[in-house]
Design a protein around this motif. Sequence first.
Motif, mmCIF file in Angstrom:
data_model
loop_
_atom_site.group_PDB
_atom_site.id
_atom_site.type_symbol
_atom_site.label_atom_id
_atom_site.label_comp_id
_atom_site.label_asym_id
_atom_site.label_seq_id
_atom_site.Cartn_x
_atom_site.Cartn_y
_atom_site.Cartn_z
ATOM 1 N N GLY A 51 70.377 14.845 54.336
ATOM 2 C CA GLY A 51 70.821 15.489 55.634
ATOM 3 C C GLY A 51 70.187 16.945 55.805
ATOM 4 N N PHE A 55 68.483 20.328 50.971
ATOM 5 C CA PHE A 55 67.687 21.257 50.228
ATOM 6 C C PHE A 55 68.772 22.349 49.793
ATOM 7 N N LEU A 57 70.436 22.299 47.445
ATOM 8 C CA LEU A 57 70.337 22.690 45.853
ATOM 9 C C LEU A 57 69.704 23.701 45.534
ATOM 10 N N ASP A 58 68.720 24.032 46.401
ATOM 11 C CA ASP A 58 68.087 25.592 46.182
ATOM 12 C C ASP A 58 68.761 26.481 46.469
ATOM 13 N N PHE A 59 69.572 26.704 47.251
ATOM 14 C CA PHE A 59 70.473 27.784 48.141
ATOM 15 C C PHE A 59 71.513 28.032 47.015
ATOM 16 N N PHE A 60 72.389 27.339 46.455
ATOM 17 C CA PHE A 60 73.204 27.563 45.488
ATOM 18 C C PHE A 60 72.719 28.061 44.225
ATOM 19 N N PHE A 64 72.555 21.970 40.071
ATOM 20 C CA PHE A 64 72.728 21.179 41.133
ATOM 21 C C PHE A 64 72.235 19.729 41.079
ATOM 22 N N VAL A 65 72.574 18.668 41.569
ATOM 23 C CA VAL A 65 72.037 17.234 41.570
ATOM 24 C C VAL A 65 71.681 16.784 43.137
ATOM 25 N N GLY A 66 70.647 16.224 43.189
ATOM 26 C CA GLY A 66 70.542 15.623 44.757
ATOM 27 C C GLY A 66 70.812 14.121 44.578
ATOM 28 N N ALA A 67 71.645 13.939 45.481
ATOM 29 C CA ALA A 67 72.210 12.334 45.478
ATOM 30 C C ALA A 67 71.429 11.598 46.718
#
Lengths: 250, 353
Positions: A51, A55, A57-60, A64-67
């Motif tokens: 959604g 992205f 996962l780059d900001f926190f 992070f893991v992308g699902a």
Amino acid sequence: MQKVFGRPQGLTDLPFHYCPGCTHGIVHRLVGEVLEELDIIGDTIGVAPVGCAGFSLDFFACDFVGAAHGRAQAVATGIKRALPDKIVFTYQGDGDIAAIGTAHAIHVAARGEKITTIMVNNAVFGMTGGQMAPTTIGGQVTTTSPYGRDCALVGAPIDLPKTVATLNGAVYVAACAVDTPKNILQAKKCIKKAFQVQQRGLGYALVSVLSTCPTNWGLSPVDCLKWLQENMMPVYEMGELKMTEEVKAL
Amino acid sequence: MSKELMKGNEAIGEAAIRAGCKLFFGYPITPSTEIVEYLAKYLPKAGGTVLQGEDEVASINMCYGAATTGTRVMTASSSPGFSLKQEGLSFLAAAELPVVIVNVNRVGPGLGGLGPSQADYFQCTKGGGHGGYRQIVLAPSKGQELYDFTLEAFDLADRYRTPVVIMADGFLGQMMEPVELKKPAQAELPAKDWTVGGCRGRAKRKIASYALTNEVGEANNLHWQAKWARMQDTLQRWESFHAEDAEYLIVGFGTCGRIAKSTVLAARRQGLKVGLIRPITLWPFPVKAFADLGGVKGILTVELNFGQMVEDVKLAVECRTPVFSHNRVGGMMPSEGEILRKLGQVFGLAVEV
Ligand SMILES: Cc1ncc(C[n+]2csc(CCOP(=O)(O)OP(=O)(O)O)c2C)c(N)n1
Ligand code: SF4
Ligand SMILES: [Mg+2]
């Protein structure tokens, strides 16, 4: 010169890619502040959806893991079961969690999975260009409901937090908005509580945040806030929908 | 070492425990159900957890999550359930996550039936999900191999950071056979320095496969392809049985490989020089087994499907010798005699059955 405002430690210094006026950015900031205040950046694993927040996962600033689309909560379950002492959260859009991922949304709550979910409800599939979501309001025009959502034809919007609140394993469920400074502060309190619930291992916690999508709603950022207040708030039950005694005692 | 009499599916479960598998996520489906049942009983005693997912989609994605932490994790299913795992497998391949997936094939298409089948060969070996990826596929043919290959699958998954599929069938999964419960090999494996688990004291890590920049997408694909090429180079495995002087080769894996062995012996008793190549790695397909065809005059593949592996055999053989296929479907199995008859028929040999 004294620095009076800055980025929370919970966020990286990468500029957000969100559209101007999109409130995904506010929700990110709130989560980032909570991660910093609870001093859990180094102990947390986030799971990003598919959604507009794909992205995130780059900001926190945490791991992070992308699902896959809709699967964030199943992925988070796997991480939490492997690392029960770590903090695991998902950050998901309304389409991700209330359309394709509904089965997981129900079952993590039923299992009382000790994870935290932040659901960002902007009443559309933002990423793919503003199609109808299960959360689209009756009459709302989207690219796949060009004549307005006809609830007689496709049903009324799902109030997912309300549904999740009926499940025993969900110990904290809140529905907030980021439309006014007051509500933003309230949303932060709820998000913080949802992480504290996990720190204490009390059960599943869900915070839904009503959010805007200026690009796909076709409104200015300010008009979006008004549209959210007039159209979304009456449809979605707002406030802390569920709190067990243990959570109240936090 | 003493042997234990156990069902094939139980041998898989026991091997997983001994391989150090700590998490199992699955959803019951015949004929693989004994795997989740066995593990539900014994994995907690070994300090692990079995969680029954809401479906196979959840289960494979739970595996994905667990694998990002470096924890050894497995799931098991049968054909319709394996179909539901395909999107997850594509994501595992792209994120390079080690997970062991068992597919105890049942009859298809559709809901099909419970008999032995190898109809998921394409789905297992060609990348059943989207995007063009590869995964290791091991094909055991007896209880001992179900055990051994499961042990090894965890090491392969860790060594290559890849999903590893064990492709069995209902016959193998359900049959009771003596199994020697060997200790896992003490393999030296690469350090898991890529896992997530909290970034305290180190830089943040992320595990994902999303890339909207075409140049990055191409670089990612070239990286994966280089790994798959390396696996094709080093991992091909097969069993040769009376193949050295063979004039006619049978090629069959799993249950068919097993039946073909008795066919080879029966043919040899009649003075026919028949041999067997039994692929053990279905991916990478053992192309090397067909490099030197010597005096081979023809090949007959035997499969529990309408002919899927035969395509890989033909690619390996490159028209140097004729390739025929013998197929049984719907849960039926070929007999030794019927394979012999087919050999006689396609190669014009006088056989007695
Ligand atoms: C399996 C699958 N189906 C469809 C899509 C396309 N898709 C990507 S994001 C999305 C909807 C996102 O909407 P939402 O979760 O509300 O997030 P938003 O962008 O509004 O923040 C869809 C349908 C996909 N990536 N994967
Ligand atoms: S499309 Fe909508 S939800 Fe997505 S970044 Fe733009 S404004 Fe935000
Ligand atoms: Mg949305």
